[in-house]
Design an enzyme around this catalytic site. Structure first.
Site, PDB file in Angstrom:
ATOM      1  N   LYS A 113       0.793  -1.210  -0.202  1.00 55.72           N
ATOM      2  CA  LYS A 113       0.049   0.170   0.140  1.00 55.72           C
ATOM      3  C   LYS A 113       0.783   1.175   0.219  1.00 55.72           C
ATOM      4  O   LYS A 113       0.607   2.289  -0.820  1.00 55.72           O
ATOM      5  CB  LYS A 113      -1.044   0.070   1.195  1.00 55.72           C
ATOM      6  CG  LYS A 113      -2.151  -0.794   0.994  1.00 55.72           C
ATOM      7  CD  LYS A 113      -3.376  -0.346   1.926  1.00 55.72           C
ATOM      8  CE  LYS A 113      -4.485  -1.339   1.498  1.00 55.72           C
ATOM      9  NZ  LYS A 113      -5.678  -1.127   2.657  1.00 55.72           N
ATOM     10  N   LYS A 193      -3.756  -6.857  -7.361  1.00 54.38           N
ATOM     11  CA  LYS A 193      -5.220  -7.126  -6.480  1.00 54.38           C
ATOM     12  C   LYS A 193      -6.140  -6.094  -6.300  1.00 54.38           C
ATOM     13  O   LYS A 193      -5.939  -5.025  -6.234  1.00 54.38           O
ATOM     14  CB  LYS A 193      -4.390  -7.262  -5.030  1.00 54.38           C
ATOM     15  CG  LYS A 193      -5.517  -7.563  -3.787  1.00 54.38           C
ATOM     16  CD  LYS A 193      -5.019  -7.027  -2.300  1.00 54.38           C
ATOM     17  CE  LYS A 193      -5.964  -7.145  -1.410  1.00 54.38           C
ATOM     18  NZ  LYS A 193      -6.907  -6.304  -1.380  1.00 54.38           N
ATOM     19  N   LYS A 196     -10.326  -1.863  -2.675  1.00 50.37           N
ATOM     20  CA  LYS A 196     -11.256  -0.602  -2.628  1.00 50.37           C
ATOM     21  C   LYS A 196     -10.347   0.546  -2.861  1.00 50.37           C
ATOM     22  O   LYS A 196     -10.482   1.662  -3.672  1.00 50.37           O
ATOM     23  CB  LYS A 196     -12.043  -0.425  -1.447  1.00 50.37           C
ATOM     24  CG  LYS A 196     -12.987  -1.434  -1.330  1.00 50.37           C
ATOM     25  CD  LYS A 196     -13.837  -1.339  -0.093  1.00 50.37           C
ATOM     26  CE  LYS A 196     -13.915  -2.591   0.681  1.00 50.37           C
ATOM     27  NZ  LYS A 196     -12.774  -2.584   1.818  1.00 50.37           N
TER      28      LYS A 196
HETATM   29  P1  ATP Z   1      -8.731  -1.777   1.052  1.00 46.26           P
HETATM   30  O1  ATP Z   1      -8.020  -1.613  -0.185  1.00 46.26           O
HETATM   31  O2  ATP Z   1      -9.378  -0.493   1.842  1.00 46.26           O
HETATM   32  O3  ATP Z   1      -7.712  -2.492   1.863  1.00 46.26           O
HETATM   33  P2  ATP Z   1      -9.763  -4.145   0.457  1.00 46.26           P
HETATM   34  O4  ATP Z   1     -10.493  -4.172  -0.840  1.00 46.26           O
HETATM   35  O5  ATP Z   1      -8.431  -4.764   0.472  1.00 46.26           O
HETATM   36  O6  ATP Z   1      -9.805  -2.658   0.730  1.00 46.26           O
HETATM   37  P3  ATP Z   1     -10.619  -5.115   2.902  1.00 46.26           P
HETATM   38  O7  ATP Z   1     -11.866  -4.382   3.636  1.00 46.26           O
HETATM   39  O8  ATP Z   1      -9.306  -4.787   3.329  1.00 46.26           O
HETATM   40  O9  ATP Z   1     -10.839  -4.860   1.547  1.00 46.26           O
HETATM   41  O10 ATP Z   1     -10.828  -6.802   3.336  1.00 46.26           O
HETATM   42  C1  ATP Z   1     -11.956  -7.296   3.440  1.00 46.26           C
HETATM   43  C2  ATP Z   1     -12.022  -8.771   3.210  1.00 46.26           C
HETATM   44  O11 ATP Z   1     -11.964  -8.975   1.857  1.00 46.26           O
HETATM   45  C3  ATP Z   1     -10.838  -9.446   3.733  1.00 46.26           C
HETATM   46  O12 ATP Z   1     -10.949 -10.785   4.305  1.00 46.26           O
HETATM   47  C4  ATP Z   1      -9.670  -9.549   2.561  1.00 46.26           C
HETATM   48  O13 ATP Z   1      -8.937 -10.668   2.753  1.00 46.26           O
HETATM   49  C5  ATP Z   1     -10.837  -9.838   1.434  1.00 46.26           C
HETATM   50  N1  ATP Z   1     -10.399  -9.297   0.141  1.00 46.26           N
HETATM   51  C6  ATP Z   1     -10.081  -8.161  -0.124  1.00 46.26           C
HETATM   52  N2  ATP Z   1      -9.537  -7.932  -1.428  1.00 46.26           N
HETATM   53  C7  ATP Z   1      -9.507  -9.149  -2.000  1.00 46.26           C
HETATM   54  C8  ATP Z   1      -9.205  -9.739  -3.101  1.00 46.26           C
HETATM   55  N3  ATP Z   1      -8.608  -9.063  -4.111  1.00 46.26           N
HETATM   56  N4  ATP Z   1      -9.430 -11.191  -3.344  1.00 46.26           N
HETATM   57  C9  ATP Z   1      -9.797 -11.978  -2.226  1.00 46.26           C
HETATM   58  N5  ATP Z   1     -10.154 -11.516  -1.068  1.00 46.26           N
HETATM   59  C10 ATP Z   1     -10.083 -10.171  -0.935  1.00 46.26           C
HETATM   60 MG    MG Z   2      -7.447  -4.507   2.316  1.00 45.27          MG
END
Ligand code: ATP
Ligand code: MG
Length: 325
Positions: A113, A193, A196
């Site tokens: 990040k 990956k 959000k």
């Molecule tokens: P941010 O970018 O704010 O970190 P994020 O999209 O990574 O958001 P999180 O809220 O951090 O989402 O993660 C919530 C859940 O979704 C966690 O269990 C994480 O492992 C899962 N997750 C997030 N992104 C992925 C992905 N690309 N593939 C599979 N699982 C995911």
């Molecule tokens: Mg995340």
């Protein structure tokens, strides 16, 4: 009885990666009568990347509506906003003082990040400690998460062990991650990956015309329509493999290998598949987004249940640390 716990940040609307990596596996575990589930909206975590309060409130509603859209039973289980239970931040501070600096400095997700985001703040750095507090407050045993969270779960166990060593007994329960090895880290439209905070995500709840626009943006190579294509190297194909039936997937693979089938065709097939597969969750999601009072009362009901458990744990921790009187 096992306690299941997982959270999703309100840093954006939940995307396909969150749904396949966290929401669906979480809901499956929550259906087992032997399990008790704690699913929360990680709105404090979202402050590491999102500063706008109005947006956060909208995303909190979207995360809550997504869980409900996929059938989460909020009466049997516990569902709340992290920021409403102040014990999360209190425990995070205590645990910060049990967390070796190099452990955080080695966190892969922080490094990733930090490379991509312009605002690399201390909250982003200590994020795994707040996450450890989220888990340890509720004596959670099983944490269904995506692969990207594996290292954070190891840190949680390490931090809890250090605290228990000082206490001389097991005050904090060591959790186990539950990572479905069949579910890879879902790629975003740019192949990195799906996240959000990287703005590369597919929001399956978008209206059809907007969803179509996002799918059109999925990156591909520059092969012409008539040329044969390698399905294994293509992001659209990878995403299709996550949602399509085996028969439809085999048909698309053959189309790629044969040639005469363009990426535009594949994207249209992906769109149609998503609209069909997620028709019912899309309907329920929109219902809750339009009925905010209903959503709010479900969250308030969950907060009370979560707070009662969190207060018991924090009481024990305070006692060990000499903060109890
Ligand atoms: P941010 O970018 O704010 O970190 P994020 O999209 O990574 O958001 P999180 O809220 O951090 O989402 O993660 C919530 C859940 O979704 C966690 O269990 C994480 O492992 C899962 N997750 C997030 N992104 C992925 C992905 N690309 N593939 C599979 N699982 C995911
Ligand atoms: Mg995340």
């Amino acid at each position: 009885m096992a306690r299941i716990l997982t959270g999703i940040q309100s840093s954006g609307r939940p995307h396909l990666g969150n749904i396949l990596g966290a929401i669906l596996p979480g809901i499956e575990l929550s259906r087992d009568p032997q399990n008790e589930s704690f699913f929360f909206i990680a709105d404090l975590h979202s402050l590491t990347t999102l500063k706008n309060g109005t947006e956060r409130e909208e995303y909190v509603r979207a995360v809550a509506a997504s869980w409900l859209a996929f059938g989460f039973d909020f009466n049997k289980n516990t569902f709340w906003r992290q920021s409403r239970v102040q014990e999360h931040t209190e425990l995070a501070w205590y645990l910060n003082c049990f967390t070796p600096f190099p452990m955080l400095a080695n966190a892969t997700s922080f490094k990733e990040k930090a490379e991509k985001l312009s605002d690399v703040n201390a909250g982003l750095f200590t994020y795994p400690v707040l996450q450890a507090a989220d888990i340890l407050l509720y004596d959670a045993n099983i944490i269904p998460v995506g692969k990207d969270q594996k290292q954070h779960l190891e840190m949680t166990k390490d931090i809890a062990s250090r605290f228990n060593l000082l206490a001389g007994k097991e005050i904090l329960v060591l959790p186990e991650p539950r990572i479905d090895e069949r579910i890879m880290t879902i790629p975003g439209i740019d192949g990195q990956k799906m996240s959000k905070s990287y703005h590369n995500y597919i929001d399956i709840f978008l209206p059809e015309n907007e969803l179509k626009k996002v799918i059109k943006k999925i990156v591909s190579d520059s092969k012409q329509l008539e040329e044969p294509k390698d399905p294994e190297q293509d992001i659209t194909f990878k995403l299709y493999s996550l949602v399509a039936s085996d028969t439809d997937l085999a048909a698309m693979r053959q189309n790629y290998l044969n040639g005469g089938y363009g990426y535009g065709h594949a994207k249209q097939a992906l769109l149609e598949c998503m609209l069909e597969k997620f028709a019912e969750p899309r309907r329920i999601f929109n219902y809750y987004m339009e009925n905010n009072d209903e959503l709010e009362s479900i969250l308030i009901q969950g907060e009370a249940k979560a707070r009662a458990i969190a207060q018991t744990t924090i009481g024990k921790v305070r006692k060990v640390l000499g903060f109890s009187s």
